[in-house]
Design an enzyme around this catalytic site. Structure first.
Site, PDB file in Angstrom:
ATOM      1  N   VAL A 188     -52.452 -53.136  39.585  1.00  0.00           N
ATOM      2  CA  VAL A 188     -51.706 -53.160  38.325  1.00  0.00           C
ATOM      3  C   VAL A 188     -50.850 -51.904  38.133  1.00  0.00           C
ATOM      4  O   VAL A 188     -49.847 -51.946  37.420  1.00  0.00           O
ATOM      5  CB  VAL A 188     -52.654 -53.351  37.125  1.00  0.00           C
ATOM      6  CG1 VAL A 188     -53.295 -54.725  37.182  1.00  0.00           C
ATOM      7  CG2 VAL A 188     -53.704 -52.263  37.062  1.00  0.00           C
ATOM      8  N   HIS A 221     -64.328 -58.157  41.662  1.00  0.00           N
ATOM      9  CA  HIS A 221     -63.267 -57.681  40.769  1.00  0.00           C
ATOM     10  C   HIS A 221     -63.274 -58.491  39.463  1.00  0.00           C
ATOM     11  O   HIS A 221     -63.498 -59.706  39.471  1.00  0.00           O
ATOM     12  CB  HIS A 221     -61.896 -57.807  41.450  1.00  0.00           C
ATOM     13  CG  HIS A 221     -61.599 -56.657  42.365  1.00  0.00           C
ATOM     14  ND1 HIS A 221     -60.782 -55.611  42.022  1.00  0.00           N
ATOM     15  CD2 HIS A 221     -62.043 -56.391  43.619  1.00  0.00           C
ATOM     16  CE1 HIS A 221     -60.726 -54.752  43.030  1.00  0.00           C
ATOM     17  NE2 HIS A 221     -61.481 -55.198  44.003  1.00  0.00           N
TER      18      HIS A 221
END
Length: 470
Positions: free
Chosen positions: A427, A371
């Site tokens: 997010v 990531h």
């Protein structure tokens, strides 16, 4: 490929509203099984007498002999029960669907004429009312073809619907392959019709019932008086009607038999139920063929790509990027026992997450380190995956002030230095301020705690991505 053939999900939590004609809240569909003269009997070339669905408690087949009592009970259905039911339903103005055994229909010309005069649908109930479970496939296919031929000869019209009842594991497929049926009813798995893909054919299935069914007068646990039958039917109707008022209209099937409900003490409960539902203007009482026609018009089938049917290559191509730069998860998931329940975002996510959870610590760490940093150098260089780019932009991380960018850089560096992998958060579940707050709160966690939290966030990101894809 290991594939689970049963469908345990159906419409899932978001079943369609049936949208019945004229805004009906529920479709109540009555089926009358006409089996008398088609049952097991040595006169019909069978090896033994009938033993199923009669008022003889504990009946057993008589090998090579006529069972006079059993035969006479079936004869009651044709001689008396049918006509009592005919008077009831024609008097109430409610049309029936007949599940007609072809050989039984051939032996009952007056009853067939009465069915036709009443404009009842005569669907096929097979050639003979016997067990299909041990029939070789070729023999069953031939029996289906002969049932259609004889039914057409006796009634003047080929059947549009099919219900075997005593079916084999091949029956539904073989009937669908015959190619001429608007619907098949050899299932009990839903309150709504649905489409079944059988080879190149899209076959409509209209499920039937064994519980809102007078056969419970002849099986245990069952009904012993008409009032019990009425109460059960009324309760089922009331629940389905209430669901229809909430915008989730369903179908209620009711199964009847001439020799059972046709008896005076049993039919009284059915009469009460008919009187009850006729007090509702928005209860529809169609024939089964009308349900089929409505469903085909309002809810036509559209084929789509199904994850459980994808090749390994296609599955990995489609889902290999769901876990960031970790296609091996999709490769392993394809080898699981996938089925219809996995043909959704939740289903694919479960399969992928299982492989992620069962991976080694090193493999899971590799997923975490794959990531990117939030609002880091890769984002600035526009080198994120399309998924990560979209996700970070949705949270406003592509439009930071200089102060915000400096703060993210500071937090990213401190987090990786302490834990050895990037800070990961779904997010889309947060705004920019919430992300920074979570960053500041989590950076002080022990690494083993943060590792598990990061893995949960990875799974949540995968869930969101799959909801986009599917």
């Amino acid at each position: 490929m290991k594939r689970y053939q049963r469908n345990m999900i159906g419409y899932g939590p978001n079943a369609p509203d049936a949208a019945w004609p004229d805004g009906a809240k529920v479709a109540v569909q009555f089926v009358l099984n006409y089996e008398e003269g088609g049952e097991n009997c040595v006169l019909h070339g069978d090896t033994a007498s009938e033993a199923f669905l009669s008022d003889i408690a504990g009946a057993a087949p008589w090998q090579g002999q006529r069972h006079w009592n059993m035969e006479s009970i079936y004869e009651y259905g044709a001689r008396a029960g049918f006509w009592r039911l005919h008077r009831l339903f024609t008097g109430a103005g409610i049309p029936l669907t007949i599940y007609g055994v072809a050989t039984a229909l051939a032996r009952s010309p007056e009853q067939v004429q009465a069915m036709k005069d009443a404009d009842w649908e005569i669907a096929s109930h097979g050639l003979k009312w016997v067990e299909h479970k041990d029939m070789p496939e070729a023999e069953e296919r031939a029996a289906i073809a002969e049932a259609v031929r004889l039914h057409t000869e006796v009634t003047g019209t080929r059947p549009c619907g099919w219900y075997t009842g005593r079916c084999s594991e091949n029956t539904v497929r073989l009937v669908a392959e015959e190619g001429g049926f608007d619907y098949i009813s050899d299932t009990y798995d839903d309150d709504l019709p649905y489409w079944l893909e059988v080879g190149a054919r899209d076959q409509l299935i209209i499920p039937y019932t064994l519980e809102a069914n007078d056969m419970r007068f002849a099986t245990a646990p069952g009904y012993i008086e008409g009032e019990q039958f009425f109460t059960y039917l009324k309760d089922a109707f009331d629940v389905l009607y209430a669901e229809g008022q909430e915008g989730a209209a369903k179908m209620m099937s009711i199964g009847l038999h001439c020799r059972l409900i046709g008896r005076p003490g049993k039919i009284a409960g059915l009469k009460r139920f008919i009187d009850y539902i006729q007090g509702f203007e928005d209860a529809w009482t169609p024939r089964r063929i009308e349900i089929a026609e409505h469903w085909a018009s309002v809810h036509p089938h559209g084929r789509r790509e199904r994850p459980s049917q994808m090749s390994r290559e296609r599955f990995v191509e489609k889902f290999g990027g769901i876990f960031e730069h970790s296609a091996w998860i999709a490769e392993r998931a394809h080898g699981l026992e996938l089925g219809a329940a996995h043909d959704s975002a939740a289903g694919v996510h479960n399969a992928l997450a299982r492989m992620f959870r069962s991976a080694s610590h090193a493999e899971r760490l590799g997923v975490l380190t794959a990531h990117p940093d939030l609002a880091g150098k890769l984002a600035a260089a526009k080198r994120l995956t399309a998924e990560s780019t979209s996700e970070q932009a949705a949270a406003g991380l592509d439009a930071l002030t200089d102060a915000e960018r400096a703060r993210f850089t500071e937090l990213n560096s401190a987090y990786v230095a302490k834990h050895g992998f990037p800070f990961i958060i779904a997010v889309r579940d947060h705004d920019k301020a919430g992300i920074i707050a979570a960053f500041e709160a989590r950076i002080s966690n022990a690494t083993e705690v943060e590792f598990e939290e990061a893995c949960k966030q990875v799974e949540r990101i995968a869930q969101i991505r799959l909801e986009d894809v599917l």
